[in-house]
Write an enzyme that holds these catalytic residues in place. Structure first.
Site, PDB file in Angstrom:
ATOM      1  N   LYS A  56       2.336  -9.189  -1.710  1.00  0.00           N
ATOM      2  CA  LYS A  56       1.738  -9.193  -3.042  1.00  0.00           C
ATOM      3  C   LYS A  56       1.441  -7.802  -3.562  1.00  0.00           C
ATOM      4  CE  LYS A  56      -3.234  -9.561  -2.563  1.00  0.00           C
ATOM      5  NZ  LYS A  56      -3.497  -8.430  -3.462  1.00  0.00           N
ATOM      6  N   ALA A  83      -2.997  -8.600   5.246  1.00  0.00           N
ATOM      7  CA  ALA A  83      -3.318  -7.251   5.711  1.00  0.00           C
ATOM      8  C   ALA A  83      -2.466  -6.212   5.002  1.00  0.00           C
ATOM      9  CB  ALA A  83      -3.082  -7.161   7.220  1.00  0.00           C
ATOM     10  N   HIS A 125      -9.048 -15.509  -2.573  1.00  0.00           N
ATOM     11  CA  HIS A 125      -9.722 -14.608  -1.629  1.00  0.00           C
ATOM     12  C   HIS A 125     -11.127 -15.136  -1.363  1.00  0.00           C
ATOM     13  CE1 HIS A 125      -7.137 -10.839  -1.714  1.00  0.00           C
ATOM     14  NE2 HIS A 125      -6.511 -11.666  -2.547  1.00  0.00           N
ATOM     15  N   GLY A 175      -3.522  -2.276   4.871  1.00  0.00           N
ATOM     16  CA  GLY A 175      -3.611  -1.155   5.805  1.00  0.00           C
ATOM     17  C   GLY A 175      -3.208  -1.554   7.218  1.00  0.00           C
ATOM     18  N   HIS A 207      -7.044 -13.323  -7.108  1.00  0.00           N
ATOM     19  CA  HIS A 207      -7.751 -12.168  -6.553  1.00  0.00           C
ATOM     20  C   HIS A 207      -9.098 -12.098  -7.267  1.00  0.00           C
ATOM     21  CE1 HIS A 207      -8.785  -8.183  -5.232  1.00  0.00           C
ATOM     22  NE2 HIS A 207      -7.721  -8.159  -4.441  1.00  0.00           N
ATOM     23  N   LYS A 237     -13.334  -4.935   6.337  1.00  0.00           N
ATOM     24  CA  LYS A 237     -13.961  -3.859   5.550  1.00  0.00           C
ATOM     25  C   LYS A 237     -14.946  -4.325   4.491  1.00  0.00           C
ATOM     26  CE  LYS A 237     -10.542  -3.244   1.823  1.00  0.00           C
ATOM     27  NZ  LYS A 237      -9.446  -2.464   1.280  1.00  0.00           N
ATOM     28  N   ASP A 294      -1.065  -5.170  -5.467  1.00  0.00           N
ATOM     29  CA  ASP A 294      -2.510  -5.003  -5.387  1.00  0.00           C
ATOM     30  C   ASP A 294      -3.126  -5.301  -6.753  1.00  0.00           C
ATOM     31  OD1 ASP A 294      -4.812  -4.632  -3.923  1.00  0.00           O
ATOM     32  OD2 ASP A 294      -3.918  -2.984  -2.799  1.00  0.00           O
ATOM     33  N   GLU A 295      -4.447  -5.467  -6.762  1.00  0.00           N
ATOM     34  CA  GLU A 295      -5.110  -5.995  -7.959  1.00  0.00           C
ATOM     35  C   GLU A 295      -5.021  -5.078  -9.172  1.00  0.00           C
ATOM     36  OE1 GLU A 295      -6.642  -5.355  -5.084  1.00  0.00           O
ATOM     37  OE2 GLU A 295      -7.925  -3.625  -5.536  1.00  0.00           O
ATOM     38  N   LYS A 322       0.870  -1.192   0.000  1.00  0.00           N
ATOM     39  CA  LYS A 322       0.000   0.000   0.000  1.00  0.00           C
ATOM     40  C   LYS A 322       0.885   1.212   0.000  1.00  0.00           C
ATOM     41  CE  LYS A 322      -3.830  -2.404   0.405  1.00  0.00           C
ATOM     42  NZ  LYS A 322      -5.050  -2.398  -0.371  1.00  0.00           N
TER      43      LYS A 322
HETATM   44  C1  CAP Z   1      -6.926  -5.589   1.120  1.00  0.00           C
HETATM   45  C2  CAP Z   1      -7.053  -5.557  -0.370  1.00  0.00           C
HETATM   46  C3  CAP Z   1      -7.911  -6.626  -1.073  1.00  0.00           C
HETATM   47  C4  CAP Z   1      -9.313  -6.811  -0.547  1.00  0.00           C
HETATM   48  C5  CAP Z   1     -10.233  -7.488  -1.552  1.00  0.00           C
HETATM   49  C6  CAP Z   1      -7.604  -4.219  -0.748  1.00  0.00           C
HETATM   50  O1  CAP Z   1      -6.354  -4.419   1.637  1.00  0.00           O
HETATM   51  O2  CAP Z   1      -5.796  -5.639  -0.951  1.00  0.00           O
HETATM   52  O3  CAP Z   1      -7.935  -6.286  -2.424  1.00  0.00           O
HETATM   53  O4  CAP Z   1      -9.233  -7.534   0.618  1.00  0.00           O
HETATM   54  O5  CAP Z   1     -11.350  -8.012  -0.975  1.00  0.00           O
HETATM   55  O6  CAP Z   1      -7.060  -3.575  -1.625  1.00  0.00           O
HETATM   56  O7  CAP Z   1      -8.624  -3.842  -0.221  1.00  0.00           O
HETATM   57  P1  CAP Z   1      -6.476  -3.979   3.167  1.00  0.00           P
HETATM   58  P2  CAP Z   1     -11.589  -9.595  -0.823  1.00  0.00           P
HETATM   59  O8  CAP Z   1      -5.816  -5.036   3.993  1.00  0.00           O
HETATM   60  O9  CAP Z   1      -5.743  -2.672   3.250  1.00  0.00           O
HETATM   61  O10 CAP Z   1      -7.915  -3.842   3.485  1.00  0.00           O
HETATM   62  O11 CAP Z   1     -10.399 -10.184  -0.155  1.00  0.00           O
HETATM   63  O12 CAP Z   1     -12.822  -9.651  -0.005  1.00  0.00           O
HETATM   64  O13 CAP Z   1     -11.769 -10.128  -2.200  1.00  0.00           O
HETATM   65 MG    MG Z   2      -6.368  -5.223  -3.007  1.00  0.00          MG
END
Ligand code: CAP
Ligand code: MG
Length: 404
Positions: free
Chosen positions: A171, A354, A294, A356, A261, A301, A173-174, A145
């Site tokens: 990892k 995690a 996932h 954040g 993801h 959140k 991010d998407e 992040k």
């Molecule tokens: C988590 C995360 C994931 C979400 C996706 C984000 O970050 O990288 O993409 O968890 O949801 O960008 O939000 P945080 P899920 O730890 O900062 O929240 O896993 O439900 O598919």
């Molecule tokens: Mg993400």
């Protein structure tokens, strides 16, 4: 055959039938029959080209209760090992028919023969544990992040600190691919160097999960690059790349763990009355052969409730033909204080991820990762976080800013 002719509540599905369960509004005999017709051999009117041998392939609504129906499909309707073809029937035109206001594919039971016509995961839970040498505890992962925008140099620094602090996995991010500010090949090389250094320093195996999401040609090129540079993992945004691309990528049989993801899945799943449930998406992911997926966290959140997350996990771990088990990933708004509840719910076979909750630690990424690792340690020892925090400043700081 008229729509109503596709309903036979006396029909008993055979072991080789595919059985799909739908939530349907309104539920009338005609509407249920329309779904069975359009998803198998029928259309809005009778056609003179239909032969008796074709009628044998008709799907049958054999169960109706409340607003749920179950439909049995003869196996011959589908080409083996062809996921898009399968979905074009059981999750195709039917969502848009006038006879129904809304329709949700909530579950499906597949015959062994169809399941085993797919590759499934190459590594699965056991394979991942072996490769990463993490034996009896949950995996700890982080997402770099800010999720997008960091230059390669900073990205690498954050990754390195997370590993040294105690993360097993780091990892992308998407939505990070190969943007100008952080190009794929350079990021791959530099981050893997940092990973090697962190492995040497900590004596632990570390994994860098780089996002290869792109069109299929680029994905294959990038996965090849990861293999050539000695990486162990790739990440794919399974919904946005599409089933066909995912399947072809898996079929290359790279020696890489596939992290799935699911960005965008909620467009199908979130509406309780319409779309495709996450449970079904999880089954599809297992068929194609991702290694970890996932599944939601039940807390944090995102919107999914614990019952749904539990179902998603079950699908990844239950007997499913000869296919290996997929490792669930809990993510979204997680931080150290939530770890005991997560472990109680998921057990040990999962990834706690995690972003954040690590990079938001007041003392930075390294300490943030350490706090997460301590939280895992405390939970496995059965010690309360608040108690452990008395001796560990890293955790004490978390108590000041985050809540259970
Ligand atoms: C988590 C995360 C994931 C979400 C996706 C984000 O970050 O990288 O993409 O968890 O949801 O960008 O939000 P945080 P899920 O730890 O900062 O929240 O896993 O439900 O598919
Ligand atoms: Mg993400």
């Amino acid at each position: 055959m008229k729509y109503e002719d596709y309903v036979d509540l006396k029909y008993e599905p055979s072991k080789t039938d595919v059985v799909c369960e739908y939530l349907i509004y309104p539920l009338t005999k005609r509407a249920a029959g329309a779904v069975a017709a359009e998803s198998s051999i029928g259309t809005w009117t009778e056609t003179f080209t239909t032969k008796p041998y074709v009628e044998k392939l008709a799907a049958t609504v054999f169960w109706m209760k409340g607003n749920k129906i179950k439909i049995a499909y003869p196996l011959e309707l589908f080409e083996e090992g062809n996921l898009p073809n399968f979905l074009s029937s059981v999750a195709g035109n039917i969502f848009g028919m006038k006879e129904i206001k809304s329709l949700k594919l909530v579950d499906m039971r597949l015959p062994k023969k169809l399941i085993n016509s797919f590759r499934g995961p190459k590594f699965g839970i056991e394979g991942i544990r072996k490769r990463m040498k993490v034996k009896k505890r949950p995996f700890l992962g982080t997402i770099i992040k800010p999720k997008i925008g960091l230059k390669t140099k900073e990205h690498v620094k954050v990754a390195y600190e997370a590993w040294v602090g105690g993360c097993d996995l780091v990892k992308d991010d998407e939505n990070l691919a190969s943007q100008k500010f952080n190009e794929f090949e350079k990021r791959l090389i530099k981050t893997l160097e940092a990973k090697d250094k962190a492995e040497e320093e900590t004596g632990e195996r570390k994994g860098y999960i780089i996002n290869v999401t792109a069109d299929l040609v680029r994905m294959i090129e990038r996965a090849q690059m990861v293999e050539d540079y000695g990486g162990k993992y790739i990440m794919v945004d399974v919904i946005t790349v599409g089933w066909s691309a995912l399947q072809t990528l898996r079929d290359q049989d790279f020696n890489l763990i596939i992290h799935a993801h699911r960005a965008g899945y909620a467009a199908f799943s979130r509406n309780p009355f319409h779309g495709i449930s996450m449970k079904v998406i999880a089954k599809l992911c297992r068929l194609v052969g991702v290694d970890q997926l996932h599944v939601g966290a039940g807390i944090g959140k995102m919107f999914e409730k614990k019952e749904e997350v539990e179902e998603n996990c079950k699908v990844l771990k239950e007997k499913f033909g000869n296919l290996k088990k997929v490792l669930p990933i809990a993510s979204g708004g997680l931080h150290p204080l939530l770890v005991p509840e997560l472990i109680e719910f998921f057990g040990k076979d999962f990834v706690i991820q995690a972003g954040g909750g690590i990079h938001g630690h007041p003392s930075g990424t390294l300490v943030g990762a350490r706090a997460m690792r301590l939280a895992i340690e405390a939970s496995l020892k059965g010690i309360k976080i608040e108690e452990y925090a008395k001796k560990h400043e890293e955790l004490k700081e978390c108590l000041k800013i985050w809540k259970k």
